[in-house]
Enzyme design. Structure first.
Site, short mmCIF file in Angstrom:
data_model
loop_
_atom_site.label_atom_id
_atom_site.label_comp_id
_atom_site.label_asym_id
_atom_site.label_seq_id
_atom_site.Cartn_x
_atom_site.Cartn_y
_atom_site.Cartn_z
N ASP A 157 0.83 -1.20 0.00
CA ASP A 157 0.00 0.00 0.00
C ASP A 157 0.86 1.25 0.00
OD1 ASP A 157 -2.35 -1.39 0.11
OD2 ASP A 157 -2.42 -1.40 2.30
N ASN A 204 -11.24 -2.77 1.56
CA ASN A 204 -12.06 -3.60 0.67
C ASN A 204 -12.19 -5.04 1.18
OD1 ASN A 204 -9.45 -4.46 0.19
ND2 ASN A 204 -9.71 -4.64 -2.03
N PHE A 227 -13.85 -8.01 3.36
CA PHE A 227 -15.27 -8.18 3.71
C PHE A 227 -15.57 -9.64 4.02
CE2 PHE A 227 -15.15 -8.89 -0.91
CZ PHE A 227 -15.82 -10.11 -1.00
N GLU A 246 -19.17 -11.83 3.30
CA GLU A 246 -20.51 -11.72 2.73
C GLU A 246 -21.28 -13.03 2.83
OE1 GLU A 246 -19.88 -8.30 -0.75
OE2 GLU A 246 -20.55 -10.32 -1.30
N ASN A 305 -2.59 -12.11 -3.85
CA ASN A 305 -1.31 -11.41 -3.89
C ASN A 305 -0.22 -12.40 -3.47
OD1 ASN A 305 -2.51 -8.92 -4.52
ND2 ASN A 305 -2.89 -8.48 -2.37
N MET A 365 -20.17 -4.78 -2.78
CA MET A 365 -21.09 -5.27 -1.75
C MET A 365 -22.56 -5.06 -2.10
SD MET A 365 -20.49 -2.43 1.22
CE MET A 365 -20.92 -0.70 1.00
N SER A 402 -20.92 -11.31 -7.03
CA SER A 402 -19.60 -11.91 -7.19
C SER A 402 -19.75 -13.11 -8.11
CB SER A 402 -19.04 -12.34 -5.83
OG SER A 402 -18.86 -11.23 -4.97
N HIS A 423 -9.12 -10.79 -10.42
CA HIS A 423 -9.36 -11.08 -8.99
C HIS A 423 -10.54 -10.31 -8.42
CE1 HIS A 423 -8.03 -7.19 -7.53
NE2 HIS A 423 -7.90 -7.60 -6.29
#
Length: 924
Positions: A74, A645, A647, A649, A773, A824, A828, A847
């Protein structure tokens, strides 16, 4: 470029992709040594550190390199108006210079010792903000705008902004300096000027020629105002005028300059003399007896004197031509050089600060008034015939100070006898007093300060913060509160390090409405990677899918209860701590075993490991490559979701495209409930990447690797540095596998609680867990031959075909499951790997959706909207640790993942199996 750069995209995606520098990054990666076939990018491409997110590159094991920027990292950035302090005490706004930063040396620190140094800028980054931006403000009024991940120096080491709380202490370097103004190219000294001076000093024509040749060989003649060594010369001028002397031995012999002071300060002066091109002597220290007679009394004392000299006629001649007095300064007339009076403020500051470092007293308070400072005095001793020149010199200094807004006054109403020499010669003292108001002293010590005197500068920095604190606390009150600390007390608890960093207290951290298109950061070529910004000292991922035997019809009545239960059971958010506390020995075992360690300790089933990429454990981990910092960050974060990002779900199967493959994956009907978990190695992985990026920045220079972008810092795969990083990265990947395993366990427990059943009875089995990654050694066919390569996948997913030995046996007939999270609010996808992916993309596909709007832009879009309520109206229950996250992660901030999936499906590098629709979302 060594190979082609290839981006998989549809026509309508191209314009969006071109909006940041990601295509240039694809090209840059193509320059890396040993890259095989092509530099690739998936349709969810966007800008990343080094490699683009969505980037794929395979490296030959013998000739190739490995790069942390190709796995995941990052960027932590600042507002463009942030002032960055440079070596010579001037500042630039970080957003103003662009590539010109690469010619600058910025102020930085050896952090543990607090020693100020200077280092070149290795890279400047301009990116669209992708993380929340906050305003951090301290108790004394220092403030900065920075992204959530930007590190600040604290008593606990570098801490990300989002982990700081009100009341935390952060390090300041409160010396501000002045803004930069480019000097002119005015001629200051030429050969004729030096020749005339030398002739007047009695030098022969032959000596003149030799001295001129030496100065010309050093490129010091002709000397112009924009010469890069002039700042060093000006500092030496100021210091010699105060606490040094220059002369020609015997009047016309060899030139010699003496510098006096504390050894640690003299060492810095010696370094600057050497940088100009001259050779200083070593530092000599001796005891001396002194006898000084004033009009009040006679003083006798012993003192230790330290000094060094520069034996060089060329050095002395050059400085004399610039205006440094030769010989006894008390017995001659001289002024501040007039050419200097016309220079930009930052150049004048260097002269004044060096003069003050030699002659101006240190900050000190009045007797019996421990919070009130004495007015500093600059004194000059002159023999009686030269007293007027002394006052004229101080008048020049007064005029220079006024340009900085600093008030001073000449104390010329009385003639004070400084001392009487043993010959009976009387010297008089001329005095300039700096006005002692708080605001005036803050300007003096924060804008000019002291060069070549670390003890005085250290106290000056403390005094600046102390006076600002006094202004904040006392305000308009006439009396200082009794509990307000004295300056001496403040120094004891606030000063840190040898060169004047000062602890201040965080008063507020507030999200801001960020309206700038970009944020900025610098890479500093220093072991501790830091710089001074507005006074502050600043410096792996994957996805898992679970299937259940439940349907939406069965879950919907208990959905809110289920989401709340998961929200309670799975720690989320930046810096969150997990329910599993590890000691160092246990963390080492996690690094070595990955998901298997979790299963062995009751967090999941053996079947989970069989349905995980690489069986949940990469095979080259070495915990000895992991730093203590990374261990500290990781030991309490196992089983946490993280923020941004990341999450969790609860999803419903919305469409099935390939029923045969879907059934193999355990997806049997539309309406079936699944759970997707997207998170990585948390702070442990980030710190590991940071630690080895530092090593790589040295390594690529060591091995002579020429890079188009310093963010691609790398080392040969077969080097010690390359192998060390690969082993450390495998430790981080294993941590990520274990982290997702722990979260899957909490999810199963939450379902069991809500439905009063068991995970086994509910059929909560793992479909697959795949990294996003990662860098792995794999075998691929290149030019018709099988070779082993190191495949970097950054924001890209492995997509192996049917029959591949690394695909779980239960899926080998159809191919590897590929999990593609969207946003969200929409959907997906589950895909399957293909043979074409092996042939064209080293078994890789996209991805996710990929951002198309910055986090701040998304927050602006969310202003006045209740995102949670909007989602609930769509039938999606959402819980988040931070409301801002919902705005940043809303659907409109992302590309439509269906378009991304359509590209890879049509390209044949993976194939659609099912679409999943969210009904419950947990965010950090």
């Amino acid at each position: 470029m060594r190979v082609d750069g290839i981006i998989f995209a549809s026509k309508r995606m191209i314009e969006q992709i071109k909006q940041d520098q990601a295509p240039e990054q694809v090209a840059n990666v193509a320059f890396l040594p040993g890259i095989v076939k092509a530099s690739l990018a998936m349709p969810d491409i966007h800008w990343g550190y080094g490699f683009p997110i969505g980037g794929v590159a395979a490296m030959d094991l013998e000739e190739g390199v490995i790069s942390p920027g190709g796995v995941g990292y990052d960027i932590n950035c600042l507002h463009p108006d942030t002032r960055v302090l440079t070596e010579h005490g001037y500042w630039f706004r970080i957003g103003d210079l662009q590539a010109q930063w690469l010619s600058q040396r910025v102020a930085c620190f050896h952090l543990e010792q607090g020693v100020r140094e200077a280092a070149p800028v290795g890279a400047m980054m301009q990116v669209r903000p992708r993380n929340p931006v906050y305003r951090l403000r301290t108790l004394t009024g220092f403030e900065v705008l920075a992204t959530a991940e930007h590190p600040f120096w604290t008593p606990e080491g570098m801490r990300r902004l989002h982990t700081l709380q009100v009341g935390a202490r952060v390090a300041l370097y409160p010396f501000e300096g002045v803004s930069y103004e480019a000097p002119s190219d005015a001629l200051l000294v030429d050969a004729e000027t030096v020749r005339t001076h030398l002739q007047q000093a009695g030098k022969s024509e032959n000596a003149c020629r030799q001295i001129l040749r030496q100065l010309q060989r050093l490129n010091l003649l002709p000397l112009r105002a924009n010469d890069p060594r002039l700042p060093l010369l000006i500092k030496l001028m100021g210091y010699l005028t105060g606490d040094g002397t220059m002369r020609y031995a015997g009047g016309n012999g060899k030139g010699v300059a003496f510098f006096y002071g504390a050894p640690e300060n003299l060492e810095r002066i010696r370094m600057d003399v050497a940088r100009i091109g001259f050779k200083p002597s070593r530092i000599y220290t001796r005891q001396r007896r002194h006898r000084i007679q004033t009009r009040y009394r006679t003083y006798e004392f012993e003192a230790q004197e330290s000094a060094f000299r520069v034996n060089s006629t060329a050095f002395v001649a050059l400085l004399a031509c610039l205006g440094v007095p030769l010989g006894n300064k008390a017995a001659q007339a001289y002024r501040v050089p007039q050419w200097l009076m016309a220079q930009p403020l930052w150049i004048q500051r260097l002269y004044l600060a060096a003069l003050f470092g030699a002659e101006l007293g240190a900050p000190s308070t009045l007797p019996n008034h421990p919070a009130t400072f004495q007015a500093p005095l600059l004194c000059l001793n002159k023999h009686e015939p030269f007293v007027e020149s002394g006052w004229a010199f101080l008048a020049d200094v007064k005029q220079m100070l006024l340009r900085f807004g600093i008030q001073s006054r000449l104390l010329d109403n009385t003639q004070e006898i400084a001392y009487v020499s043993w010959k009976g010669r009387c010297s008089l003292r001329c005095r300039l007093q700096i006005v002692g108001s708080d605001s005036n002293l803050i300007r003096l010590w924060s804008q000019i300060g002291y060069e070549y005197n670390s003890a005085r500068q250290r106290l000056a920095n403390a005094a600046v913060v102390y006076l600002r604190l006094k202004q904040q606390i006392v305000g308009g009150v006439s009396r200082i509160p009794k509990d307000f600390p004295s300056f001496a007390e403040f120094v004891q608890f606030a000063l840190v390090g040898e060169d004047g960093m000062v602890w201040d207290t965080v008063q507020s951290i507030e999200p801001v409405d960020y309206n700038e298109p970009f944020v900025y950061d610098l890479t500093v070529e220093h072991a501790d990677h830091n710089f001074v910004a507005n006074g502050f000292v600043v410096s792996n991922c994957g996805v898992r899918l679970l299937r259940t035997d439940l349907t939406e019809k069965e879950v919907r009545p208990r959905l809110k209860e289920l989401v709340d239960q998961i929200f309670r059971d799975v720690p989320a958010g930046f810096g969150g701590e997990g329910l599993i506390k590890l000691n160092k020995k246990e963390l080492r075992e996690v690094m070595l075993k990955g998901a298997q360690w979790m299963v062995e300790h009751g967090y999941g089933w053996e079947d989970d490991v069989l349905h995980t990429e690489a069986l949940g454990r990469l095979d080259m981990p070495d915990p000895d490559t992991i730093t203590e910092k990374a261990i500290e960050r990781g030991k309490d974060q196992l089983g946490t979701l993280g923020g941004g990002n990341h999450f969790l779900e609860i999803q419903v199967v919305d469409e099935i495209y390939d029923p045969v493959v879907a059934e193999k994956f355990g997806i049997t009907q539309v309406g079936q409930v699944t759970v997707m978990i997207h998170t990585g190695s948390r702070g442990f992985g980030h710190q590991t990447c940071q630690d080895h990026l530092d090593i790589m920045e040295e390594a690529h220079r060591k091995y002579g690797i020429v890079l188009p972008d310093r963010q691609l810092a790398c080392a040969p795969l077969n080097s010690e540095e390359g192998q060390t990083y690969l082993r450390a990265m495998h430790c981080a990947a294993n941590f990520a596998f274990a982290n997702r395993q722990a979260i899957a366990h909490w999810v199963r427990q939450a379902f069991a609680k809500v439905f009063r059943s068991t995970p086994e009875s509910l059929g909560i089995r793992q479909v697959y867990d795949v990294a996003h990654n990662i860098a792995k050694i794999e075998e691929h066919i290149v030019d018709g031959k099988p070779i082993k390569v190191c495949v970097h996948r950054k924001g890209a997913t492995r997509a192996f075909p049917p029959g591949h030995p690394e695909v779980p046996e239960v899926y080998r007939e159809v191919g590897q499951p590929v999990l593609i999270p969207g946003d969200m609010g929409r959907y997906s996808f589950v895909l399957v790997g293909t043979q074409k992916a092996m042939e064209e993309t080293f078994g890789t596909t996209c991805h996710g959706a990929g951002r198309m709007m910055s986090r701040k832009g998304a927050l602006r879009e969310a202003r006045g909207r209740n995102i949670a309520k909007e989602m609930e109206e769509q039938g999606i229950i959402v819980r988040a640790q931070n409301k801002a996250t919902l705005g940043e992660e809303a659907s409109y901030a992302y590309k439509d993942v269906a378009n991304v999936v359509e590209v890879v499906h049509n390209a044949g590098i993976s194939r659609k199996v099912a679409k999943l629709r969210p009904i419950g979302v947990v965010k950090g």
